[in-house]
Design an enzyme around this catalytic site. Structure first.
Site, mmCIF file in Angstrom:
data_model
loop_
_atom_site.group_PDB
_atom_site.id
_atom_site.type_symbol
_atom_site.label_atom_id
_atom_site.label_comp_id
_atom_site.label_asym_id
_atom_site.label_seq_id
_atom_site.Cartn_x
_atom_site.Cartn_y
_atom_site.Cartn_z
ATOM 1 N N LEU A 1 0.829 -1.208 0.000
ATOM 2 C CA LEU A 1 0.000 0.000 0.000
ATOM 3 C C LEU A 1 0.866 1.262 0.000
ATOM 4 C CD1 LEU A 1 -2.355 -1.555 2.648
ATOM 5 C CD2 LEU A 1 -3.019 -1.010 0.287
ATOM 6 N N PRO A 2 0.256 2.415 -0.329
ATOM 7 C CA PRO A 2 1.083 3.622 -0.492
ATOM 8 C C PRO A 2 1.815 4.074 0.785
ATOM 9 C CG PRO A 2 -1.077 3.925 -1.519
ATOM 10 C CD PRO A 2 -1.128 2.625 -0.773
ATOM 11 N N THR B 1 6.304 0.554 2.136
ATOM 12 C CA THR B 1 7.345 1.312 2.844
ATOM 13 C C THR B 1 6.654 2.278 3.796
ATOM 14 O OG1 THR B 1 8.799 1.183 0.925
ATOM 15 C CG2 THR B 1 9.330 2.844 2.581
ATOM 16 N N LYS C 1 15.253 -0.182 5.196
ATOM 17 C CA LYS C 1 14.758 0.503 3.993
ATOM 18 C C LYS C 1 14.962 2.024 4.095
ATOM 19 C CE LYS C 1 12.158 1.166 0.262
ATOM 20 N NZ LYS C 1 12.581 0.795 -1.076
ATOM 21 N N LYS D 1 8.924 11.041 0.006
ATOM 22 C CA LYS D 1 8.232 10.301 1.074
ATOM 23 C C LYS D 1 9.245 9.535 1.934
ATOM 24 C CE LYS D 1 5.841 5.989 1.699
ATOM 25 N NZ LYS D 1 5.507 4.734 1.052
HETATM 26 P P1 NAD Z 1 0.832 2.686 -6.080
HETATM 27 O O1 NAD Z 1 0.248 3.979 -5.648
HETATM 28 O O2 NAD Z 1 1.109 2.440 -7.529
HETATM 29 O O3 NAD Z 1 -0.110 1.471 -5.586
HETATM 30 C C1 NAD Z 1 -0.767 1.438 -4.369
HETATM 31 C C2 NAD Z 1 -2.067 0.655 -4.557
HETATM 32 O O4 NAD Z 1 -2.730 0.591 -3.294
HETATM 33 C C3 NAD Z 1 -3.042 1.309 -5.545
HETATM 34 O O5 NAD Z 1 -3.500 0.347 -6.476
HETATM 35 C C4 NAD Z 1 -4.177 1.797 -4.643
HETATM 36 O O6 NAD Z 1 -5.439 1.805 -5.299
HETATM 37 C C5 NAD Z 1 -4.118 0.783 -3.527
HETATM 38 N N1 NAD Z 1 -4.763 1.240 -2.307
HETATM 39 C C6 NAD Z 1 -4.720 2.459 -1.707
HETATM 40 N N2 NAD Z 1 -5.455 2.459 -0.573
HETATM 41 C C7 NAD Z 1 -5.972 1.205 -0.460
HETATM 42 C C8 NAD Z 1 -6.818 0.579 0.502
HETATM 43 N N3 NAD Z 1 -7.276 1.253 1.535
HETATM 44 N N4 NAD Z 1 -7.147 -0.703 0.300
HETATM 45 C C9 NAD Z 1 -6.689 -1.399 -0.776
HETATM 46 N N5 NAD Z 1 -5.886 -0.855 -1.715
HETATM 47 C C10 NAD Z 1 -5.541 0.429 -1.558
HETATM 48 O O7 NAD Z 1 2.170 2.506 -5.205
HETATM 49 P P2 NAD Z 1 3.415 1.554 -5.534
HETATM 50 O O8 NAD Z 1 4.383 2.273 -6.406
HETATM 51 O O9 NAD Z 1 2.887 0.214 -5.922
HETATM 52 O O10 NAD Z 1 4.092 1.475 -4.083
HETATM 53 C C11 NAD Z 1 3.545 0.671 -3.045
HETATM 54 C C12 NAD Z 1 4.504 0.715 -1.878
HETATM 55 O O11 NAD Z 1 5.791 0.237 -2.284
HETATM 56 C C13 NAD Z 1 4.732 2.127 -1.327
HETATM 57 O O12 NAD Z 1 4.807 2.063 0.078
HETATM 58 C C14 NAD Z 1 6.073 2.525 -1.941
HETATM 59 O O13 NAD Z 1 6.785 3.478 -1.149
HETATM 60 C C15 NAD Z 1 6.794 1.203 -1.990
HETATM 61 N N6 NAD Z 1 7.824 1.083 -3.020
HETATM 62 C C16 NAD Z 1 7.616 1.584 -4.275
HETATM 63 C C17 NAD Z 1 8.614 1.443 -5.229
HETATM 64 C C18 NAD Z 1 8.410 1.962 -6.630
HETATM 65 O O14 NAD Z 1 9.399 2.045 -7.384
HETATM 66 N N7 NAD Z 1 7.198 2.307 -7.028
HETATM 67 C C19 NAD Z 1 9.826 0.807 -4.915
HETATM 68 C C20 NAD Z 1 9.993 0.277 -3.629
HETATM 69 C C21 NAD Z 1 8.982 0.419 -2.680
#
Ligand code: NAD
Length: 300
Positions: free
Chosen positions: A65-66, A96, A171, A246
Site C-alpha cells: 500500500l502507499p 514502505t 529501507k 516520502k
Molecule cells: P501505487 O500507488 O502504484 O499502488 C498502491 C495501490 O494501493 C493502488 O493500487 C491503490 O489503489 C491501492 N490502495 C490504496 N489504498 C488502499 C486501501 N485502503 N485498500 C486497498 N488498496 C488500496 O504505489 P506503488 O508504487 O505500488 O508502491 C507501493 C509501496 O511500495 C509504497 O509504500 C512505496 O513506497 C513502496 N515502493 C515503491 C517502489 C516503486 O518504485 N514504485 C519501490 C519500492 C517500494
C-alpha cells in the site's frame, strides 16, 4: 498456497502476477476496480474488503500500500484484516512505512496470536516485474521462515533484518543514503561539466574512482553521461521524486524519534521538496540535477 494480496498498484500488480505464475492461488483487493479486474483476468479471485480477503481460506496475506495511513486502515479499520483473520494466517506488509507504525501493527497482531512481518522491498517496478526484488524482513525467526518460500517467487534476495520494524529501518536508512548520494552526484557532475569536462568522460572517471556509487554508475543524473539512465529519456521511468521525498520524510521522522541528527538527509530532503514544488514530483529523482543547472549563471 492460498494467498491474499491487497494493493495492486505499480509494485503490487507485478508481484501478484509473479505469485500466480509460481502456482499460488490469489484472493485480491484494491480500492481501484480496474487493478482488481486485471488480476482477476489473470486467474485471481476478487474480494470486496480486507476482511473478506481474510475470510477466504488464506494461509498468508501480503499488503503493498502507499503509506502508513493506508496500512493502518487496511489492518486495523472497520472491515480490516485483523478483525477477520485466522490465527494461523501469516501477515506480511511490504509497503514502505515508518518503523514505529510497523511495530505497532505487528504488536497488535501478535497479541491476537498472528505472525506478522514488515518486509519492504527495493528493486523498483523493474525488479517487481522481473521477480528480482530484495525483501528486508523484520519479525521473528518463525515469521521469516514462513514468508521466505513465498517471497522467493517475487525476489532474489530475502534478508532477515532482525525483530519487528527492522525491515523498515533498513529501507529508510538505504533510501536516505540514496537520496543524499544522488544529490551529491548531481552536484559533482554539474561542477565538472561547468569547469569544462565532457559529461561522459567525467562519469567514466568517477565510476573507476573513489566517488563511484549507484547514482553515478547506474542512474547518472547528468544528461548525456549515461545512455541507459532516466536522464537520457527526459527523467521518465525509474524512481519518482515524490516517492523519494516520502522516504526521506520517513528517515527524518525516524531519526527524530531517537533524537539522532541526519544533517545531510535533511538538506537532501529539502532539495527533493523544492524539485517537487517546481512540478517535477513525477519525474525520476535524478532530476534533482535540474536544481543545480538552474543555479548556473550560464544555465550550463
Ligand atoms: P501505487 O500507488 O502504484 O499502488 C498502491 C495501490 O494501493 C493502488 O493500487 C491503490 O489503489 C491501492 N490502495 C490504496 N489504498 C488502499 C486501501 N485502503 N485498500 C486497498 N488498496 C488500496 O504505489 P506503488 O508504487 O505500488 O508502491 C507501493 C509501496 O511500495 C509504497 O509504500 C512505496 O513506497 C513502496 N515502493 C515503491 C517502489 C516503486 O518504485 N514504485 C519501490 C519500492 C517500494
Amino acid at each position: 498456497m492460498n494467498i491474499g494480496f491487497l494493493g495492486l498498484g505499480n509494485m503490487g500488480a507485478p508481484m501478484a502476477h509473479n505469485l500466480l505464475k509460481a502456482g499460488h492461488k490469489l484472493v485480491v483487493f484494491d480500492i481501484n476496480q480496474k487493478a482488481v479486474s486485471t488480476l482477476v483476468e489473470a486467474g485471481a479471485t476478487a474480494a470486496l474488503s480486507p476482511a473478506a480477503v481474510a475470510g477466504h481460506d488464506v494461509d498468508m496475506i501480503i499488503t503493498m500500500l502507499p503509506a502508513a495511513a493506508h496500512v493502518k486502515s487496511v489492518y486495523l479499520g472497520e472491515n480490516g484484516l485483523l478483525a477477520a483473520v485466522r490465527k494461523d494466517t501469516v501477515l506480511a506488509d511490504c509497503s514502505t512505512i515508518d518503523p514505529h507504525t510497523a511495530r505497532e501493527i505487528a504488536d497488535i497482531a501478535s497479541r491476537q496470536g498472528s505472525l506478522m512481518v514488515d518486509a519492504p522491498v527495493s528493486g523498483g517496478t523493474g525488479g517487481a516485474t522481473a521477480g528480482t526484488l530484495t525483501f528486508m524482513v523484520g519479525g521473528t525467526e518463525a515469521g521469516f521462515a514462513a514468508v521466505n518460500p513465498v517471497f522467493e517467487a517475487m525476489g532474489k534476495k530475502i534478508v532477515h533484518c532482525g525483530p519487528s520494524g527492522n525491515g523498515q529501518v533498513a529501507k529508510v536508512a538505504n533510501n536516505m543514503l540514496l537520496g543524499i548520494s544522488m544529490a551529491g552526484a548531481a552536484e559533482a557532475m554539474t561542477l565538472g561539466v561547468s569547469l569544462g569536462m565532457d559529461a561522459k568522460v567525467l562519469a567514466d572517471i568517477i565510476n573507476t574512482s573513489t566517488g563511484r556509487c549507484w547514482s553515478t554508475e547506474v542512474c547518472n543524473p547528468y544528461p548525456g553521461a549515461l545512455d541507459t539512465a532516466p536522464a537520457a529519456r527526459g527523467y521518465t521511468g525509474g524512481f519518482g521524486c515524490d516517492l523519494m521525498l516520502k522516504d526521506m520524510g520517513l528517515a527524518i521522522e525516524a531519526a527524530r524519534s531517537v533524537k539522532r541528527p541526519v544533517i545531510l538527509g535533511a538538506v537532501a530532503q529539502q532539495l527533493y521538496q523544492t524539485l517537487s514544488l517546481q512540478g517535477h514530483g513525477g519525474e525520476d529523482f535524478s532530476a534533482v540535477v535540474k536544481l543545480y543547472s538552474q543555479l548556473q549563471p550560464n544555465n550550463a
